[in-house]
Design a protein around this motif. Sequence first.
Motif, PDB file in Angstrom:
ATOM      1  N   MET A  31       0.831  -1.213   0.000  1.00  0.00           N
ATOM      2  CA  MET A  31       0.000   0.000   0.000  1.00  0.00           C
ATOM      3  C   MET A  31       0.864   1.260   0.000  1.00  0.00           C
ATOM      4  O   MET A  31       0.563   2.234  -0.703  1.00  0.00           O
ATOM      5  N   VAL A  32       1.923   1.245   0.800  1.00  0.00           N
ATOM      6  CA  VAL A  32       2.750   2.444   0.964  1.00  0.00           C
ATOM      7  C   VAL A  32       3.645   2.686  -0.250  1.00  0.00           C
ATOM      8  O   VAL A  32       3.690   3.796  -0.798  1.00  0.00           O
ATOM      9  N   TYR A  33       4.347   1.643  -0.708  1.00  0.00           N
ATOM     10  CA  TYR A  33       5.375   1.836  -1.717  1.00  0.00           C
ATOM     11  C   TYR A  33       4.884   1.670  -3.153  1.00  0.00           C
ATOM     12  O   TYR A  33       5.459   2.255  -4.078  1.00  0.00           O
ATOM     13  N   LEU A  34       3.843   0.883  -3.365  1.00  0.00           N
ATOM     14  CA  LEU A  34       3.356   0.660  -4.729  1.00  0.00           C
ATOM     15  C   LEU A  34       2.110   1.482  -5.057  1.00  0.00           C
ATOM     16  O   LEU A  34       1.891   1.831  -6.215  1.00  0.00           O
ATOM     17  N   PHE A  35       1.300   1.790  -4.034  1.00  0.00           N
ATOM     18  CA  PHE A  35       0.103   2.593  -4.273  1.00  0.00           C
ATOM     19  C   PHE A  35       0.213   3.998  -3.682  1.00  0.00           C
ATOM     20  O   PHE A  35      -0.742   4.782  -3.758  1.00  0.00           O
ATOM     21  N   ALA A  36       1.363   4.306  -3.064  1.00  0.00           N
ATOM     22  CA  ALA A  36       1.642   5.650  -2.530  1.00  0.00           C
ATOM     23  C   ALA A  36       0.570   6.108  -1.531  1.00  0.00           C
ATOM     24  O   ALA A  36       0.125   7.255  -1.557  1.00  0.00           O
ATOM     25  N   ILE A  37       0.152   5.216  -0.653  1.00  0.00           N
ATOM     26  CA  ILE A  37      -0.840   5.531   0.365  1.00  0.00           C
ATOM     27  C   ILE A  37      -0.122   5.863   1.673  1.00  0.00           C
ATOM     28  O   ILE A  37       0.885   5.244   2.026  1.00  0.00           O
ATOM     29  N   ASP A  38      -0.627   6.863   2.370  1.00  0.00           N
ATOM     30  CA  ASP A  38      -0.081   7.264   3.661  1.00  0.00           C
ATOM     31  C   ASP A  38       0.027   6.052   4.591  1.00  0.00           C
ATOM     32  O   ASP A  38      -0.906   5.240   4.662  1.00  0.00           O
ATOM     33  N   PRO A  39       1.157   5.884   5.308  1.00  0.00           N
ATOM     34  CA  PRO A  39       1.350   4.695   6.147  1.00  0.00           C
ATOM     35  C   PRO A  39       0.234   4.442   7.155  1.00  0.00           C
ATOM     36  O   PRO A  39      -0.175   3.296   7.351  1.00  0.00           O
ATOM     37  N   TYR A  40      -0.263   5.490   7.801  1.00  0.00           N
ATOM     38  CA  TYR A  40      -1.349   5.285   8.772  1.00  0.00           C
ATOM     39  C   TYR A  40      -2.602   4.801   8.069  1.00  0.00           C
ATOM     40  O   TYR A  40      -3.266   3.854   8.509  1.00  0.00           O
ATOM     41  N   LEU A  41      -2.955   5.413   6.941  1.00  0.00           N
ATOM     42  CA  LEU A  41      -4.123   4.980   6.177  1.00  0.00           C
ATOM     43  C   LEU A  41      -3.902   3.580   5.611  1.00  0.00           C
ATOM     44  O   LEU A  41      -4.834   2.785   5.496  1.00  0.00           O
ATOM     45  N   ALA A  42      -2.645   3.259   5.268  1.00  0.00           N
ATOM     46  CA  ALA A  42      -2.323   1.936   4.732  1.00  0.00           C
ATOM     47  C   ALA A  42      -2.639   0.833   5.732  1.00  0.00           C
ATOM     48  O   ALA A  42      -3.032  -0.276   5.347  1.00  0.00           O
ATOM     49  N   THR A  43      -2.484   1.127   7.034  1.00  0.00           N
ATOM     50  CA  THR A  43      -2.829   0.109   8.036  1.00  0.00           C
ATOM     51  C   THR A  43      -4.325  -0.175   8.022  1.00  0.00           C
ATOM     52  O   THR A  43      -4.755  -1.302   8.252  1.00  0.00           O
ATOM     53  N   THR A  44      -5.139   0.840   7.737  1.00  0.00           N
ATOM     54  CA  THR A  44      -6.585   0.648   7.653  1.00  0.00           C
ATOM     55  C   THR A  44      -6.945  -0.179   6.422  1.00  0.00           C
ATOM     56  O   THR A  44      -7.777  -1.089   6.484  1.00  0.00           O
ATOM     57  N   TYR A  45      -6.311   0.134   5.279  1.00  0.00           N
ATOM     58  CA  TYR A  45      -6.490  -0.684   4.073  1.00  0.00           C
ATOM     59  C   TYR A  45      -6.122  -2.134   4.381  1.00  0.00           C
ATOM     60  O   TYR A  45      -6.827  -3.071   4.002  1.00  0.00           O
ATOM     61  N   SER A  46      -4.994  -2.316   5.050  1.00  0.00           N
ATOM     62  CA  SER A  46      -4.490  -3.646   5.343  1.00  0.00           C
ATOM     63  C   SER A  46      -5.479  -4.438   6.188  1.00  0.00           C
ATOM     64  O   SER A  46      -5.727  -5.628   5.933  1.00  0.00           O
ATOM     65  N   LEU A  47      -6.070  -3.794   7.194  1.00  0.00           N
ATOM     66  CA  LEU A  47      -7.011  -4.478   8.066  1.00  0.00           C
ATOM     67  C   LEU A  47      -8.214  -5.004   7.283  1.00  0.00           C
ATOM     68  O   LEU A  47      -8.684  -6.120   7.522  1.00  0.00           O
ATOM     69  N   PHE A  48      -8.706  -4.233   6.333  1.00  0.00           N
ATOM     70  CA  PHE A  48      -9.857  -4.664   5.535  1.00  0.00           C
ATOM     71  C   PHE A  48      -9.474  -5.802   4.602  1.00  0.00           C
ATOM     72  O   PHE A  48     -10.161  -6.834   4.541  1.00  0.00           O
ATOM     73  N   ILE A  49      -8.383  -5.642   3.863  1.00  0.00           N
ATOM     74  CA  ILE A  49      -7.958  -6.646   2.887  1.00  0.00           C
ATOM     75  C   ILE A  49      -7.664  -7.978   3.572  1.00  0.00           C
ATOM     76  O   ILE A  49      -8.142  -9.039   3.157  1.00  0.00           O
ATOM     77  N   VAL A  50      -6.884  -7.918   4.632  1.00  0.00           N
ATOM     78  CA  VAL A  50      -6.506  -9.138   5.352  1.00  0.00           C
ATOM     79  C   VAL A  50      -7.721  -9.753   6.047  1.00  0.00           C
ATOM     80  O   VAL A  50      -7.889 -10.979   6.057  1.00  0.00           O
ATOM     81  N   GLY A  51      -8.587  -8.912   6.611  1.00  0.00           N
ATOM     82  CA  GLY A  51      -9.763  -9.425   7.307  1.00  0.00           C
ATOM     83  C   GLY A  51     -10.714 -10.166   6.387  1.00  0.00           C
ATOM     84  O   GLY A  51     -11.136 -11.291   6.678  1.00  0.00           O
TER      85      GLY A  51
END
Length: 261
Positions: A31-51
């Motif tokens: 999320m951070v390095y390939l989609f250029a998403i803010d690290p804090y927001l990337a954790t929220t993306y991660s929680l949804f995708i992984v969940g």
Amino acid sequence: MEILGFIAAIGIGLVLGLIGAGGSILTVPVMVYLFAIDPYLATTYSLFIVGVSSLAGIIPYTLKKQVDFRTSIFFGIPSILGVFIARRYLHPIIPNDIIEINGWMLNKDMLLMLLFAVLMVFAAINMIWKKEKSDHIDPTNNRIGKVIFQGLLIGLLVGLVGAGGGFLIIPALIIFHKLSVKTAIGSSLLIIALNSLFGFVSSNNIEEIHWPLLLEITAIALGGMLLGSWISQKVDGAKLKPFFGYFVLFMAMMILFQELK
């Protein structure tokens, strides 16, 4: 870079399906390095995708009776509490600028990525070298107390860095509950799904999400998850852990270099 990100999304689901852990270790850097998403927001993306991916991955393990629901509840409830504390109370009190040393500023985003990299190093060491069984079993009361404490600690980590915690859950399930590798993986997916989805709905930045992108990545990860779950029924998941561990260690070094260069 986004094309690489979508390809990596397959790997996120594939890894989760194969070994029941590690999906979030890939998701946040992607999320951070390939989609250029803010690290804090990337954790929220991660929680949804992984969940969502973990929730789907439970299906084949349930059909094979490889999910210990009782143990998952012992882990799940205190870990959900830890997620809530981290997302609602710990995140907001971390200042944006933390410390400055000779012109070098450690900010909140960098702290999250460095913490994530450190967790990745421990995860890699766990997957490469740690044994998955123990001849020692604690008394029942002590075991339950440790399980509750571990669940709370894992929940705090999940809430802070958007990690599912599978690389911590699986060894604990095997050592303290004598679960087989496959049952530990299935149970881990259930706990990860509970932690991640609760962490997502507890986040205070959901309104910043670009939903079309998130749903596209999640759909691709789901495909990888189902493929990984199918392969895991054919292959000994424990044999895959050292190989993945070296990959995680490499990614951790890359993040440390990127953040500290």
